[in-house]
Design an enzyme around this catalytic site. Structure first.
Site, PDB file in Angstrom:
ATOM      1  N   ASP A  44      -3.387   2.131  -4.908  1.00 34.64           N
ATOM      2  CA  ASP A  44      -4.336   2.370  -6.004  1.00 34.64           C
ATOM      3  C   ASP A  44      -3.677   3.180  -7.123  1.00 34.64           C
ATOM      4  O   ASP A  44      -4.292   3.440  -8.160  1.00 34.64           O
ATOM      5  CB  ASP A  44      -5.632   3.025  -5.491  1.00 34.64           C
ATOM      6  CG  ASP A  44      -5.395   4.380  -4.867  1.00 34.64           C
ATOM      7  OD1 ASP A  44      -4.229   4.773  -4.676  1.00 34.64           O
ATOM      8  OD2 ASP A  44      -6.395   5.066  -4.558  1.00 34.64           O
ATOM      9  N   ASP A  83      -4.590  -0.610  -0.598  1.00 32.41           N
ATOM     10  CA  ASP A  83      -5.400   0.621  -0.577  1.00 32.41           C
ATOM     11  C   ASP A  83      -6.882   0.311  -0.765  1.00 32.41           C
ATOM     12  O   ASP A  83      -7.239  -0.499  -1.632  1.00 32.41           O
ATOM     13  CB  ASP A  83      -4.994   1.526  -1.758  1.00 32.41           C
ATOM     14  CG  ASP A  83      -3.955   2.554  -1.379  1.00 32.41           C
ATOM     15  OD1 ASP A  83      -3.811   2.859  -0.181  1.00 32.41           O
ATOM     16  OD2 ASP A  83      -3.294   3.063  -2.305  1.00 32.41           O
ATOM     17  N   LYS A 113      -5.110   0.680   3.659  1.00 32.72           N
ATOM     18  CA  LYS A 113      -4.793   2.115   3.785  1.00 32.72           C
ATOM     19  C   LYS A 113      -5.973   2.909   3.251  1.00 32.72           C
ATOM     20  O   LYS A 113      -6.558   2.538   2.229  1.00 32.72           O
ATOM     21  CB  LYS A 113      -3.521   2.465   3.004  1.00 32.72           C
ATOM     22  CG  LYS A 113      -3.229   3.974   3.006  1.00 32.72           C
ATOM     23  CD  LYS A 113      -1.800   4.283   2.569  1.00 32.72           C
ATOM     24  CE  LYS A 113      -1.536   4.246   1.096  1.00 32.72           C
ATOM     25  NZ  LYS A 113      -2.340   5.200   0.303  1.00 32.72           N
ATOM     26  N   GLU A 182       2.257  12.526   2.375  1.00 36.25           N
ATOM     27  CA  GLU A 182       2.592  12.759   0.959  1.00 36.25           C
ATOM     28  C   GLU A 182       2.610  14.251   0.620  1.00 36.25           C
ATOM     29  O   GLU A 182       1.657  14.986   0.932  1.00 36.25           O
ATOM     30  CB  GLU A 182       1.574  12.028   0.055  1.00 36.25           C
ATOM     31  CG  GLU A 182       1.843  12.267  -1.429  1.00 36.25           C
ATOM     32  CD  GLU A 182       1.157  11.286  -2.369  1.00 36.25           C
ATOM     33  OE1 GLU A 182       0.482  10.353  -1.895  1.00 36.25           O
ATOM     34  OE2 GLU A 182       1.311  11.473  -3.590  1.00 36.25           O
TER      35      GLU A 182
HETATM   36  O1  KIV Z   1      -1.281   4.435  -4.301  1.00 30.64           O
HETATM   37  C1  KIV Z   1      -0.089   4.552  -3.934  1.00 30.64           C
HETATM   38  O2  KIV Z   1       0.843   4.025  -4.551  1.00 30.64           O
HETATM   39  C2  KIV Z   1       0.165   5.341  -2.742  1.00 30.64           C
HETATM   40  C3  KIV Z   1       1.591   5.703  -2.434  1.00 30.64           C
HETATM   41  C4  KIV Z   1       2.108   6.672  -3.398  1.00 30.64           C
HETATM   42  C5  KIV Z   1       1.755   6.153  -1.048  1.00 30.64           C
HETATM   43  O3  KIV Z   1      -0.738   5.688  -2.046  1.00 30.64           O
END
Ligand code: KIV
Length: 264
Positions: A44, A83, A113, A182
């Protein structure tokens, strides 16, 4: 034809081979990355990199699905994770399942995710019980930046470090197949990676994580002004693009473009 990478392949990499994960949001970039990545993340972060938002909080499920579809059309080999954006899974496990099913059925991706504080463990478990492949995300959770007041390293004191470690262990028990860590101190990331059987994917965490993820725009140097400590620009594409466009402008003005070879 390339064989798609499976969850088993990813799990087996722990202690053997580093997991390479990059974000992609579009067909052309996913097509290039597919050869090199184990996991492609339709993150995201596209709210910022593609849509110019100041954070990820206003990203919608529709955006994630559209970009997920674009990436899936290009991918022949990598495992693809999409995500779930803010506001589409926190209310209840049922809300999370409905969003995850929409994303998976409409894009054909392999997993979703979610950003996983301790309160999200039950939701992660519910998703796994309903046959959704779930990647967790601990440490700095960008969907919470407005609440925590910015992009700050997490787990710096003993109490919050312990909370992140315990949450990571609970998420493993809940059945997530891997976890992004993270922006936490390296010692904490190392402790989490050593405590879990599932692979950890670090960003601003530690070289000892089982894999690393970067936002592709950061790796490519598409935004020269954005360079947090954990990013290395492996290219300066913003500069390359500027040079190409300057040359185009010059050629048009000098009537060198279109050239004879461009015309019928
Ligand atoms: O949204 C994203 O790109 C992420 C990564 C930085 C892990 O969650």
């Amino acid at each position: 034809m390339n064989k798609r990478i499976s969850i088993q392949d990813i799990l087996q990499k722990k202690h053997h081979q580093k997991i390479i994960c990059l974000t992609a949001y579009t067909f052309p970039i996913a097509k290039i990355l597919d050869e090199y990545c184990d996991i492609i993340l339709v993150g995201d972060s596209l709210g910022m990199t593609v849509y110019g938002m100041s954070d990820t909080v206003d990203v919608t499920l529709e955006m994630m699905i559209n970009h997920g579809k674009s990436v899936m059309r290009a991918v022949k080999k990598s495992f693809v994770v999409v995500d779930l954006p803010y506001g589409t899974y926190e209310e209840s496990p049922e809300q999370a399942l409905e969003s995850a099913q929409k994303v998976i059925t409409q894009t054909g991706c392999d997993a979703i995710k979610i950003e996983t504080s301790r309160q999200m463990v039950a939701t992660a478990k519910f998703l796994v019980e309903n046959n959704i492949n779930v990647m967790g995300h601990v440490g700095l959770m960008p969907q919470s930046v407005r609440k925590i007041g910015g992009y700050k390293y997490q787990g710096r004191d003993e109490k919050s470090a312990l909370e992140i470690l315990e949450t990571a262990k609970l998420l493993e028990e809940a059945g997530v197949f891997s976890m992004v860590i993270e922006a936490v101190p390296a010692v904490l990331a190392d402790k989490i990676s050593a405590s879990l059987k599932i692979p950890t994917i670090g960003i601003g965490a530690s070289e000892n994580c089982d894999g690393q993820v970067l936002v592709i725009d950061d790796l490519l140097g598409l935004n020269q002004e954005f360079k947090p400590k954990f990013v290395t620009h492996y290219a300066s594409l913003a500069g390359e693009i500027k040079l190409a466009v300057e040359k185009f402008c010059e050629d048009v003005r000098a009537k060198k473009f279109p050239a004879k070879g461009n015309l019928v």
